[in-house]
Design a protein around this motif. Structure first.
Motif, PDB file in Angstrom:
ATOM      1  N   GLU A 188       0.849  -1.193   0.000  1.00 21.67           N
ATOM      2  CA  GLU A 188       0.000   0.000   0.000  1.00 21.67           C
ATOM      3  C   GLU A 188       0.888   1.248   0.000  1.00 21.67           C
ATOM      4  OE1 GLU A 188      -2.572  -0.251   3.326  1.00 21.67           O
ATOM      5  OE2 GLU A 188      -3.631  -2.040   2.591  1.00 21.67           O
ATOM      6  N   PRO A 189       0.315   2.386  -0.397  1.00 18.45           N
ATOM      7  CA  PRO A 189       1.106   3.631  -0.418  1.00 18.45           C
ATOM      8  C   PRO A 189       1.851   3.838   0.896  1.00 18.45           C
ATOM      9  CG  PRO A 189      -1.035   4.000  -1.401  1.00 18.45           C
ATOM     10  CD  PRO A 189      -1.067   2.595  -0.860  1.00 18.45           C
ATOM     11  N   PHE A 190       3.139   4.175   0.759  1.00 17.03           N
ATOM     12  CA  PHE A 190       4.028   4.190   1.928  1.00 17.03           C
ATOM     13  C   PHE A 190       4.947   5.398   1.845  1.00 17.03           C
ATOM     14  CE2 PHE A 190       7.817   3.046   4.296  1.00 17.03           C
ATOM     15  CZ  PHE A 190       7.323   2.373   5.407  1.00 17.03           C
ATOM     16  N   GLU A 191       5.068   6.115   2.952  1.00 18.14           N
ATOM     17  CA  GLU A 191       5.947   7.272   3.003  1.00 18.14           C
ATOM     18  C   GLU A 191       7.276   6.867   3.653  1.00 18.14           C
ATOM     19  OE1 GLU A 191       7.157  11.063   2.162  1.00 18.14           O
ATOM     20  OE2 GLU A 191       5.214  10.166   1.635  1.00 18.14           O
ATOM     21  N   PRO A 192       8.375   6.885   2.911  1.00 12.94           N
ATOM     22  CA  PRO A 192       9.679   6.505   3.502  1.00 12.94           C
ATOM     23  C   PRO A 192      10.014   7.412   4.687  1.00 12.94           C
ATOM     24  CG  PRO A 192       9.830   6.662   1.121  1.00 12.94           C
ATOM     25  CD  PRO A 192       8.514   7.261   1.498  1.00 12.94           C
ATOM     26  N   TYR A 193      10.760   6.846   5.640  1.00 12.49           N
ATOM     27  CA  TYR A 193      11.143   7.618   6.816  1.00 12.49           C
ATOM     28  C   TYR A 193      12.547   7.215   7.276  1.00 12.49           C
ATOM     29  CZ  TYR A 193       9.673   3.395   9.378  1.00 12.49           C
ATOM     30  OH  TYR A 193       9.530   2.103   9.838  1.00 12.49           O
ATOM     31  N   LEU A 194      13.163   8.091   8.074  1.00 13.47           N
ATOM     32  CA  LEU A 194      14.479   7.812   8.630  1.00 13.47           C
ATOM     33  C   LEU A 194      14.345   6.755   9.730  1.00 13.47           C
ATOM     34  CD1 LEU A 194      17.519   8.461   8.884  1.00 13.47           C
ATOM     35  CD2 LEU A 194      16.908  10.248  10.542  1.00 13.47           C
ATOM     36  N   LEU A 195      15.021   5.660   9.540  1.00 13.45           N
ATOM     37  CA  LEU A 195      14.929   4.546  10.496  1.00 13.45           C
ATOM     38  C   LEU A 195      16.008   4.635  11.568  1.00 13.45           C
ATOM     39  CD1 LEU A 195      13.616   1.850  11.310  1.00 13.45           C
ATOM     40  CD2 LEU A 195      15.215   0.718   9.747  1.00 13.45           C
ATOM     41  N   ARG A 196      17.266   4.859  11.144  1.00 17.88           N
ATOM     42  CA  ARG A 196      18.375   4.960  12.094  1.00 17.88           C
ATOM     43  C   ARG A 196      19.397   5.982  11.597  1.00 17.88           C
ATOM     44  NH1 ARG A 196      17.711  -0.565  11.306  1.00 17.88           N
ATOM     45  NH2 ARG A 196      16.725  -1.653  13.071  1.00 17.88           N
ATOM     46  N   GLU A 197      20.149   6.525  12.557  1.00 13.86           N
ATOM     47  CA  GLU A 197      21.246   7.433  12.229  1.00 13.86           C
ATOM     48  C   GLU A 197      22.436   7.102  13.121  1.00 13.86           C
ATOM     49  OE1 GLU A 197      22.474  12.208  12.211  1.00 13.86           O
ATOM     50  OE2 GLU A 197      20.350  11.603  12.425  1.00 13.86           O
ATOM     51  N   TYR A 198      23.643   7.155  12.534  1.00 16.69           N
ATOM     52  CA  TYR A 198      24.874   6.857  13.262  1.00 16.69           C
ATOM     53  C   TYR A 198      25.813   8.057  13.157  1.00 16.69           C
ATOM     54  CZ  TYR A 198      23.174   2.056  12.615  1.00 16.69           C
ATOM     55  OH  TYR A 198      22.395   0.922  12.587  1.00 16.69           O
ATOM     56  N   ASP A 199      26.598   8.265  14.222  1.00 15.74           N
ATOM     57  CA  ASP A 199      27.590   9.337  14.137  1.00 15.74           C
ATOM     58  C   ASP A 199      28.824   8.817  13.415  1.00 15.74           C
ATOM     59  OD1 ASP A 199      29.054   7.810  15.938  1.00 15.74           O
ATOM     60  OD2 ASP A 199      28.694   9.125  17.657  1.00 15.74           O
ATOM     61  N   ARG A 200      29.840   9.629  13.283  1.00 18.69           N
ATOM     62  CA  ARG A 200      31.018   9.257  12.522  1.00 18.69           C
ATOM     63  C   ARG A 200      31.835   8.144  13.187  1.00 18.69           C
ATOM     64  NH1 ARG A 200      33.105  13.427  10.591  1.00 18.69           N
ATOM     65  NH2 ARG A 200      35.276  12.759  10.404  1.00 18.69           N
ATOM     66  N   HIS A 201      31.513   7.832  14.439  1.00 20.55           N
ATOM     67  CA  HIS A 201      32.205   6.746  15.142  1.00 20.55           C
ATOM     68  C   HIS A 201      31.377   5.456  15.146  1.00 20.55           C
ATOM     69  CE1 HIS A 201      35.050   9.747  16.494  1.00 20.55           C
ATOM     70  NE2 HIS A 201      34.060  10.473  16.994  1.00 20.55           N
TER      71      HIS A 201
END
Length: 304
Positions: free
Chosen positions: A273-286
């Motif tokens: 079904e219609p789906f809006e992508p979203y940010l799941l995870r974020e990591y820092d430079r380490h």
């Protein structure tokens, strides 16, 4: 003169008699030899004869065939196993097992005895983790914990084959097939050392040594694993296409050490079904997780 003749005749007669009565030891003599004592191992004189010289049968000298003897010894020895090879590399056989009974999952695979680095441009890389006893996708953190799959691969659930294919230096190679529990073919994909056979590969340079992106195609549609690279060979993006649409988790990398930066969630299937992508995870430079959708948010206040 008469006396002298008689005397000579008597002497000759006596000599003839003595010569006839002399015993012939070459005919009647018994042969005796020295034999070792069974208790002491020392030699002592034995009185019994071995055989009469004239009646003993000749002893046969058995000639030893050294070639036949060597062949016999060779057959008795355990035959050395022939070393298995696949596409020019020596391999060993391994397997993993999880679960039990009808739901037991078994993976049978071959791997390289020594670590070999897979191609940096391969869209997907696999390795066997000794510690976790599983075949994992990605790059190992410790090379001593990794064995690179190379050769035939088969995955079974119960006694049913659900996945079958080949690995080449940690990447998928040749034909890969998946089946359901009823042995019905679900998918069939051809690979060439990690790349889908019909994929379009774009390069940074005219010599085609630096890959820019790999666009997977199957039956005229974008379908499969997509990956793009920076000019230095590090990954920029990777994700999955299905029937021309993005599905699953897409990853954007930091511009160093192939470290994840963002993970975006797309629908699980192209016909969803219609789906809006979203940010799941974020990591820092380490590589520290600083954000997870609905669970964690340690990002700086400016980003929130």
């Amino acid at each position: 003169m008469v006396f002298t003749r008689k005397f000579l005749l008597i002497c000759v007669g006596l000599l003839w008699l003595f010569s006839c009565s002399k015993r012939n030891y070459n005919v009647d003599a018994e042969t005796a030899i020295d034999l070792p004592d069974e208790k002491t191992g020392l030699f002592k004189k034995r009185s019994e004869p071995v055989a009469l010289a004239d009646t003993a049968k000749p002893q046969l000298n058995v000639a030893i065939d050294t070639t036949a003897l060597a062949n016999a010894k060779h057959k008795n020895k355990k035959r050395k196993k022939k070393k298995k090879e696949f596409l020019g590399y020596q391999v060993k056989k391994g397997f993993t097992k999880t679960g039990s009974g009808k739901n037991a999952t078994i993976e049978i695979f071959y791997y390289l005895p020594k670590y070999v680095e897979p191609s940096q441009y391969a869209p997907a890389k696999y390795y066997y983790s000794i510690r976790r006893k599983r075949i994992l996708r990605g790059t190992p953190t410790k090379l001593s914990d990794a064995r690179i799959p190379h050769g035939p691969y088969k995955k079974l659930v119960g006694k049913q084959v659900v996945t079958e294919g080949y690995h080449y230096l940690g990447t998928r190679h040749l034909r890969w097939e998946t089946y359901n529990r009823n042995n019905i073919l679900l998918t069939k994909t051809h690979y060439e050392k990690g790349f889908q056979r019909d994929a379009i590969i774009n390069y940074y340079d005219a010599a085609k040594t630096k890959i820019k992106e790999v666009i997977p195609y199957s039956e005229g549609k974008i379908h499969g694993e997509y990956v793009s690279f920076l000019e230095n060979g590090l990954k920029a993006w990777e994700g999955q296409y299905e029937a021309g649409k993005k599905v699953g988790v897409w990853i954007e990398y930091w511009p160093f050490r192939n470290r994840k930066h963002f993970e975006y969630q797309y629908p699980e299937a192209a016909d969803a079904e219609p789906f809006e992508p979203y940010l799941l995870r974020e990591y820092d430079r380490h590589s520290t997780l600083i954000y997870e959708h609905g669970k964690l948010d340690k990002r700086p206040a400016a980003k929130q």
